[in-house]
Design an enzyme around this catalytic site. Structure first.
Site, PDB file in Angstrom:
ATOM      1  N   ALA A  43       7.607   1.991   2.536  1.00  0.00           N
ATOM      2  CA  ALA A  43       7.927   2.227   3.946  1.00  0.00           C
ATOM      3  C   ALA A  43       7.967   3.720   4.209  1.00  0.00           C
ATOM      4  O   ALA A  43       8.147   4.530   3.294  1.00  0.00           O
ATOM      5  CB  ALA A  43       9.268   1.606   4.314  1.00  0.00           C
ATOM      6  N   THR A  91       0.842  -1.205   0.000  1.00  0.00           N
ATOM      7  CA  THR A  91       0.000   0.000   0.000  1.00  0.00           C
ATOM      8  C   THR A  91       0.876   1.254   0.000  1.00  0.00           C
ATOM      9  O   THR A  91       1.958   1.238   0.589  1.00  0.00           O
ATOM     10  CB  THR A  91      -0.898  -0.020   1.255  1.00  0.00           C
ATOM     11  N   GLU A 109      -0.493  -5.531   5.941  1.00  0.00           N
ATOM     12  CA  GLU A 109       0.810  -5.567   5.259  1.00  0.00           C
ATOM     13  C   GLU A 109       1.753  -6.527   5.976  1.00  0.00           C
ATOM     14  O   GLU A 109       2.483  -7.288   5.362  1.00  0.00           O
ATOM     15  CB  GLU A 109       1.435  -4.168   5.232  1.00  0.00           C
ATOM     16  N   GLY A 141       3.172   2.096   7.928  1.00  0.00           N
ATOM     17  CA  GLY A 141       1.890   2.458   8.528  1.00  0.00           C
ATOM     18  C   GLY A 141       1.438   3.866   8.236  1.00  0.00           C
ATOM     19  O   GLY A 141       0.408   4.309   8.718  1.00  0.00           O
ATOM     20  N   GLY A 142       2.210   4.561   7.395  1.00  0.00           N
ATOM     21  CA  GLY A 142       1.788   5.909   7.008  1.00  0.00           C
ATOM     22  C   GLY A 142       0.401   5.898   6.379  1.00  0.00           C
ATOM     23  O   GLY A 142      -0.357   6.844   6.499  1.00  0.00           O
TER      24      GLY A 142
HETATM   25  O1  DER Z   1       1.464   2.596   4.907  1.00  0.00           O
HETATM   26  C1  DER Z   1       2.496   2.055   4.488  1.00  0.00           C
HETATM   27  O2  DER Z   1       3.152   1.215   5.126  1.00  0.00           O
HETATM   28  C2  DER Z   1       3.019   2.515   3.166  1.00  0.00           C
HETATM   29  O3  DER Z   1       3.846   1.531   2.618  1.00  0.00           O
HETATM   30  C3  DER Z   1       3.743   3.807   3.410  1.00  0.00           C
HETATM   31  O4  DER Z   1       4.536   3.636   4.541  1.00  0.00           O
HETATM   32  C4  DER Z   1       4.611   4.251   2.261  1.00  0.00           C
HETATM   33  O5  DER Z   1       3.823   5.051   1.472  1.00  0.00           O
HETATM   34  P1  DER Z   1       4.471   5.930   0.307  1.00  0.00           P
HETATM   35  O6  DER Z   1       5.132   4.932  -0.640  1.00  0.00           O
HETATM   36  O7  DER Z   1       3.287   6.617  -0.333  1.00  0.00           O
HETATM   37  O8  DER Z   1       5.448   6.862   0.925  1.00  0.00           O
END
Ligand code: DER
Length: 226
Positions: A85, A28, A106, A98-99
């Site tokens: 990440a 994600t 995940e 977890g953003g």
């Molecule tokens: O939520 C998540 O773990 C996503 O992988 C996030 O951490 C990374 O999102 P991005 O690729 O849009 O920076």
């Protein structure tokens, strides 16, 4: 954060390792989304794979680009997961995720995958993890978990939604606490501490899972084997 070009190179480089017949975990976030789009083209080219989504977002994108999907509860193991990440240590593969509030699913998908390729732009790379750690909690436990985190030296805030009144609600119907601990010297042991707190569904410290980290730059990609 990084540029689209950096994210695209990382995502596409990881997706290039997907082979016919694989079951692939679809991460994600915006970087993993580039891998999903690349896999859509691979499927168009005749490559037969199945994807396992890690969120409504990745499921919807996978459908859009034509990747056949399997639901998580129908698989015991996957060949490869590609995921982003928020922060990653390229030497160890330890990361904070977890953003996008998708880290519970995940982590399940990553934990049953033979390989986990983390895809990132340079802004995510660090020597020491020090971002706040997303923690998915049962809504009823948000106060008790916040108190426990304080005892462990953390400062937790409930993640408020922006386009919805009230807190972010995960795909699993739970809340997210973002907890800062400052520099995290021992992510594995901190992760074990967080997992032991009643009411914690899953935290965003991923240790011992990544097998490679792909860092995209404006011109190329660097792959760090773990
Ligand atoms: O939520 C998540 O773990 C996503 O992988 C996030 O951490 C990374 O999102 P991005 O690729 O849009 O920076």
């Amino acid at each position: 954060g990084g540029t689209t070009e950096q994210k695209r190179r990382a995502g596409e480089a990881a997706a290039a390792h997907v082979e016919d017949g694989m079951v692939v975990g679809l991460g994600t976030g915006s970087t993993a989304a580039h891998a999903i789009r690349a896999l859509g083209s691979t499927v168009d080219g005749g490559c037969e794979i199945h994807g396992v989504a890690t969120s409504f977002a990745s499921k919807m994108l996978a459908r859009e680009v034509g990747i056949p999907l399997r639901s998580l509860d129908t698989v015991e193991e996957l060949d490869l997961t590609i995921d982003g990440a928020d922060q990653v240590v390229t030497e160890t593969g330890a990361c904070i995720k977890g953003g996008g509030a998708a880290h519970a699913r995940e982590k399940i998908v990553a934990s049953i995958s033979s390989e986990l390729f983390i895809v990132a732009d340079p802004s995510k790379v660090t020597e020491t993890l020090d971002r706040s750690v997303p923690i998915e909690v049962l809504p009823a436990a948000r106060t008790s978990v916040t108190a426990a985190l304080t005892k462990h030296g953390g400062t937790a805030t409930l993640r408020e939604a922006t386009k919805k009144d009230g807190p972010v609600v995960t795909d699993n119907g739970n809340f997210v606490l973002d907890c800062s601990f400052g520099a995290i010297g021992g992510p594995r042991s901190l992760g074990e501490t967080l997992s032991s707190i009643p009411g914690v569904v899953e935290h965003g410290l991923f240790t011992g899972l990544a097998t490679a980290v792909y860092v995209g730059t404006a011109k190329d990609v660097t792959c760090y084997e773990i």
